[in-house]
Design an enzyme around this catalytic site. Structure first.
Site, PDB file in Angstrom:
ATOM      1  N   GLN B 225     -18.385 -75.235 -37.782  1.00  0.00           N
ATOM      2  CA  GLN B 225     -19.472 -75.871 -38.771  1.00  0.00           C
ATOM      3  C   GLN B 225     -20.061 -76.942 -37.743  1.00  0.00           C
ATOM      4  OE1 GLN B 225     -15.983 -75.716 -42.072  1.00  0.00           O
ATOM      5  NE2 GLN B 225     -17.343 -77.085 -42.631  1.00  0.00           N
ATOM      6  N   ARG B 372     -14.168 -78.554 -48.667  1.00  0.00           N
ATOM      7  CA  ARG B 372     -15.204 -78.346 -49.540  1.00  0.00           C
ATOM      8  C   ARG B 372     -15.538 -79.870 -50.497  1.00  0.00           C
ATOM      9  NH1 ARG B 372     -17.593 -73.182 -52.618  1.00  0.00           N
ATOM     10  NH2 ARG B 372     -19.532 -74.115 -53.430  1.00  0.00           N
ATOM     11  N   CYS B 373     -15.179 -81.083 -49.924  1.00  0.00           N
ATOM     12  CA  CYS B 373     -15.298 -82.477 -50.467  1.00  0.00           C
ATOM     13  C   CYS B 373     -15.732 -83.229 -49.250  1.00  0.00           C
ATOM     14  CB  CYS B 373     -14.118 -82.654 -51.145  1.00  0.00           C
ATOM     15  SG  CYS B 373     -12.983 -83.495 -50.105  1.00  0.00           S
ATOM     16  N   GLU B 742     -20.256 -79.535 -52.919  1.00  0.00           N
ATOM     17  CA  GLU B 742     -18.887 -79.948 -53.170  1.00  0.00           C
ATOM     18  C   GLU B 742     -18.674 -80.625 -54.370  1.00  0.00           C
ATOM     19  OE1 GLU B 742     -18.290 -80.216 -48.374  1.00  0.00           O
ATOM     20  OE2 GLU B 742     -18.853 -82.020 -49.387  1.00  0.00           O
TER      21      GLU B 742
END
Lengths: 288, 788
Positions: B225, B372-373, B742
């Site tokens: 990523q 996802r945060c 997110e």
């Protein structure tokens, strides 16, 4: 997820499969739908030297009523059960369980013979067959024997099949008129193994319970026939009290262990609740 | 060559258009190019041997049987890596992590050795033939065990490390918080555990390392990523010249934070390729991904909320025990030891807060990635939203009313929180009101009363989250010293089409579409005419990658700004073409026209052609620019989620009957993609609330090493979502956008749990730790029944 090395044999007839089993039985696994075997091989939990693929064998996927029984070929897929009119009309326990087996992909490919021969205590069909008093047909090059499902299922992942035998057919006695069935399953998500499931088959005769079969999934070393619970119903009126008592007896027959799916206490409780609820459903269905 | 402006020009599909995703044309045809789709000539395959023990001394490794397998090229051990000074590597938190074991294993699944072979099956077979001599050691599987004075020291190789403590961190004002609590009529407290979860991208991690011995060029295809940051880390770790390292991150099958770190497999594959002079591919299997790569959460949280009897919130105290695993590898900005957890005051106006956190080593896999945060915001949001809900019941107030009474008002922004964030904008009452209206809150409460009278268990849960995303301003945000700023380069070709190169890397967020729409909005070239390039460090500007909902706040801003730079030059060329002074040129995309004479006009396409064919003397040819964006602040998306559930008292089984999610992420660039992001996040939030958890037994065995044990929700379990939106633009972002990827994962777990607790509160149930399995819900009901 790469399996160990194995040799692959494709059988085009039962006789060819039996001959291959004679040659390789001890070091062979029969491949049908592959929905349990292939994942276990990819995890290298099992590493058979030979796979005997019976999938190409014609004629092993029949669903027909014959001499007071339903004869199911070993290669019948789970989704065939759910869509069979014979089953939805006359075998309510099986009809209730079929759409709850695993997930759509497994139901499309997995076979009922493979599922029973795998003998996973969390498997759904073992309990259905126990509650309905089914028999399995085992063939070898030297003959055929018919074994009650309760004797076939021996232990976790263990059956009474010998290395040179092939499970070819399952026979379920046709339930009498005014019968009902239910399969209640608690799973954490679709495709999960059952935390607890209860199969109930019941018939009514002159306002009382004629025959009853109760079997439990996921709460012991194999699918458990709750015989005492079923026996307690014979000749009794189908009342909430009778079903509650059967539920308690079924819970007593269960032998769950604590794991990520829940404590043994919870599972035993769920056997009681689902037996009671399943009996009520089956009884209402039988009363029609 | 001025042309008439076309009056019937197609509408520019810029911001606000639900343009279909450009990337889907290849994905839905099965034509994506994922790491395992890449095959290089002469490629070898690597498989990793992992430790069966959670804590064990390594006495020796005998690889002779493995080495003898035909097709095996090499067996790599920690000893070999140590000879090249590569047995250890830095983590993103500045700790060290073993690449291959040299002294002892510290978690089950740790990398012990690797086989390189001509065939992936042979590599896997040979791994089973490596004989390792271990002496098992006592294990530590929780921070509570880790802090015991007699606990075995997990990181005994570190100088000066005599226990398992990693860090102590505080934020906020302890004295002011004490004073707030002294003024309180009531203190509501909650102890809760946010369980260890795993991002579990459907594509596992992997790489192909291709080091050319002749040129020294190292091309590494990697599921990353953050390819640019990885390149720099590789240069620092391996001592390779950075210009010779090219990281290519191909199509990614999900990331969710799991594909941010450098994993030992990448380093071993690269070393093997360097030593063997051939490309080496390593693809993790599912179990390897779940047991060894970056986990998330695993926070033991205590919170206390000080209130007046009328519901006024005065202050918040929280203390945390963080279970970091065997190596401290949290993904977080360097300055913040527990990420941005100190956003824990959430959406509420209170004068004081104090956060105390301690991190501990345990014999578990490292990670602490932001699943996802944004850097631990999820845990913070969960804690405050659970506390507020419980506080409402204890005060006898409706949870919606207590929230509204304490929300930061719209006119208070920018709002400085007691822990130092300056929220840029918000309208919390607006989002809450819309959510309540959509779900029919008042009617549901009445229905609940009727159902309760019938003995049924119905619950309604709310969560009003505030996220802090878009790290970030260079004065505050860096990872290993690298400032968290990102870049974009835009080049318009002579035919009026263009290419946008960005530093971030999509894993499913739709960057190839969204960022083209930003360009379209700014310069008037349709999104399908703008190719978006990303993921290849040789061909994109530098930046720290895509995670923590930062791409739109950072790269989205850079894209808008670089487009404006291109327009600055285009305006000069337009003036030349229109034969007027630059200040007389007006731009209404896609057209430059003469002020006062709108018929005299050229399009951006005309200008693009002229930039290569007919440009003023003294001007450089071409039409392109680059921009690196330093955000002035984070962005603070928010929303209110409302959930209704029905609980079966007898079995503990609960079902969501309604789920309303109102999100405010500022300006929505592609509403369809935003809604898709929210759907995905709500699903993952449901998974965490209901079923996802990695546990360990007392000997450190990982329970959750496959998708039978680690449960992901399917379409069958997932509730039906009803979405709503309010739009409060970010005042400092060039196009008013905020991150959104997110929000739903951050905000929704508390809403689901609050709904179940709402149902059970009259029975006396005050808390159930996630995941809320039916077994745990039933046990909570039973425990509440039992006499105290």
């Amino acid at each position: 997820m790469l399996p160990s090395r194995f040799d692959y044999h494709r059988a085009s007839s039962v006789e060819e499969a039996l001959s291959l089993l004679d040659d390789y039985g001890e070091d062979a696994k029969v491949l049908a739908g592959g929905q349990s075997l292939i994942p276990l091989m990819k995890l290298r939990f099992v590493s058979p030297g030979h796979l005997i693929d019976i999938d190409p064998i014609p004629g092993l996927d029949g669903i027909e009523e014959r001499e007071g029984s339903l004869a199911l070929g070993a290669l019948v897929r789970h989704n065939q059960l759910a869509s069979s009119e014979i089953i939805t009309n006359g075998y309510p326990t099986l009809a209730a369980a079929a759409p709850q087996i695993a997930d759509p992909i497994v139901r499309n490919l997995g076979t009922i013979g493979g599922s029973l021969a795998h003998a996973d205590p969390a498997g759904d069909l073992g309990s259905v067959m126990l509650s309905m008093g089914a028999n399995v047909v085992l063939r070898s090059s030297s003959g055929e024997r018919v074994v009650p499902i309760g004797e076939f299922l021996v232990d976790t992942f263990t059956t009474s099949i010998t290395p040179n035998e092939l499970l070819t057919e399952i026979r379920i006695p046709t339930p009498p008129p005014r019968s009902g069935g239910s399969y209640l399953k608690l799973e954490r998500k679709v495709g999960d193994f059952a935390t607890v499931a209860v199969a109930v088959t019941l018939s009514l005769q002159d306002g009382t319970v004629g025959s009853a079969g109760i079997a439990l999934t996921g709460v012991g070393l194999k699918n458990i026939e709750a015989a005492e619970a079923a026996a307690s119903l014979h000749g009794t009126a189908p009342t909430d009290e009778a079903f509650a008592e059967a539920g308690r007896l079924a819970a007593a027959a269960s032998n769950p262990v604590t794991d990520v799916r829940g404590t043994d206490t919870y599972k035993r409780h769920m056997v009681e609740v689902y037996t009671r609820r399943g009996l009520a459903t089956a009884s209402a269905m039988a009363a029609g | 060559m001025a042309t008439e402006a076309h009056e019937d020009q197609a509408e520019i599909r810029g911001i606000g258009h639900s343009v279909k995703r450009k990337e889907d044309a290849r994905f839905i045809r099965g034509k994506g190019n994922y790491i395992d789709d890449i095959h290089l000539p002469g490629m070898l395959y690597m498989a990793i041997l992992r430790s069966p023990f959670a804590h064990a001394k390594l006495n020796g490794i005998d690889a002779s049987r493995a080495q003898a397998v035909p097709g095996v090229v090499a067996v790599v051990t920690g000893e070999l890596m140590a000879q090249h000074n590569l047995a250890w590597m830095p983590t993103m938190s500045g700790d060290t992590q073993a690449v291959l074991v040299t002294d002892k294993v510290r978690f089950q699944g740790q990398e012990v050795a690797a086989v390189i072979a001509e065939d992936p099956y042979v590599a896997k077979d040979a791994v089973e033939l490596i004989d390792v001599d271990y002496d098992a050691l006592d294990v530590v599987v929780s921070p509570q065990q880790a802090l015991a004075s007699d606990a075995p020291v997990i990181r005994d190789e570190k100088d000066g490390q005599t226990d398992n403590h990693i860090y102590h961190w505080e934020s906020g004002d302890a004295d002011a918080t004490d004073r707030a609590f002294a003024d309180a009529d009531r203190v509501v407290s909650l102890d809760t555990f946010y369980p260890r979860s795993h991002p579990a991208p459907l594509e596992t991690c992997g790489c192909i390392a291709d080091v050319d011995g002749a040129t020294g060029q190292a091309t590494i295809y990697m599921t990353s990523q953050a390819p640019h940051a990885i390149r720099t880390v590789f240069a620092l770790v391996a001592g390779l010249p950075e210009e010779n390292i090219r990281i290519v991150s191909p199509d990614l099958g999900g990331g969710f934070g799991n594909k941010v770190p450098v994993y030992p497999g990448y380093v071993v594959a690269t070393a093997a390729s360097l030593l063997l002079g051939r490309p080496v591919k390593w693809i993790e299997d599912r179990s390897e991904n779940l047991i060894s790569t970056g986990f998330a959460r695993d926070f033991h949280m205590h919170g206390e909320l000080a209130l007046k009897n009328d519901g006024t919130m005065l202050g918040l105290r929280t203390s945390l025990l963080a279970d970091e695993g065997a190596f401290h590898a949290d993904a977080q900005p360097s300055k913040f030891k527990v990420g941005l957890f100190h956003v824990v005051t959430g959406s509420y106006d209170m004068s004081a807060a104090h956060v105390v956190a301690d991190g501990y080593y345990t014999n578990k896999a490292p990670g602490g990635v932001a699943y996802r945060c944004s850097f631990r915001v999820t845990e913070a949001s969960y804690l405050i939203e659970r506390l507020v809900q419980n506080a409402a019941y204890e005060l006898g107030m409706d949870p919606a009313d207590l929230r509204k009474k304490n929300f930061i008002r719209k006119d208070q922004f920018p709002y400085e929180t007691p822990t130092g964030f300056v929220y840029d904008s918000g309208d919390y009452h607006g989002a809450m009101d819309l959510a309540l209206e959509k779900i029919g809150y008042a009617e549901l409460r009445e229905e609940q009363e009727r159902k309760r009278a019938e003995g049924k268990l119905w619950g309604i849960g709310l969560a009003s989250f505030t996220e802090a995303v878009g790290a970030g301003p260079h004065k505050d945000y860096d990872i290993l010293g690298l400032k968290m700023n990102d870049g974009a380069e835009l080049r318009i070709h002579p035919t009026g089409k263009g290419i946008l190169k960005i530093s971030s890397k999509t894993q499913g967020q739709g960057h190839e579409t969204t960022f083209a729409q930003i360009v379209a909005e700014e310069i008037g070239i349709q999104p399908e005419d703008i190719k978006v390039q990303h993921g290849d460090t040789d061909n994109t500007p530098y930046g720290l990658g895509t995670y923590a909902s930062r791409s739109t706040p950072t790269v989205g801003a850079a894209t808008a700004m670089v487009s404006r730079r291109v327009i600055e030059k285009a305006r000069k060329i337009a003036a030349h073409l229109l034969e007027v002074a630059e200040e007389d040129v007006e731009f209404t995309r896609p057209t430059f026209s003469v002020r006062g004479a709108p018929d005299k006009a050229v399009t951006i396409q005309d200008v693009a052609f002229a930039a290569y064919t007919n440009f003023p003397d003294g001007m450089e040819s071409g039409l392109e620019a680059a921009y690196y964006y330093d955000p002035p602040n984070l962005t603070f998306p928010f929303g209110t989620y409302a959930v209704a559930v029905e609980v079966d008292r007898e079995t503990g089984v609960w079902q969501v009957t309604r789920m309303v999610a109102v999100d405010d992420c500022g300006v929505r660039i592609n509403p369809m993609i935003v809604e898709g992001q929210i759907h995905g996040g709500l699903t993952e939030g449901y998974g965490i609330a209901a079923m996802e958890q990695i546990t360990f037994d007392e000997t450190g065995n990982c329970i959750g090493s496959n998708f039978i044990d680690y449960l992901l929700p399917t379409a069958v379990e997932t509730p039906r979502f009803e979405l709503g939106e309010t739009v409060t633009p970010s005042p400092h972002h060039p196009i008013g956008a905020k991150g959104v990827g997110e929000s739903a994962t951050v905000g929704s777990p508390a809403a689901y749990v609050n709904a179940v607790i709402d149902a059970l509160w009259p029975l006396g149930v005050r808390n159930i730790d996630m995941p809320l399995t039916s077994a745990k819900v039933w046990e909570a009901i039973e425990a509440a029944k039992a006499p105290a």
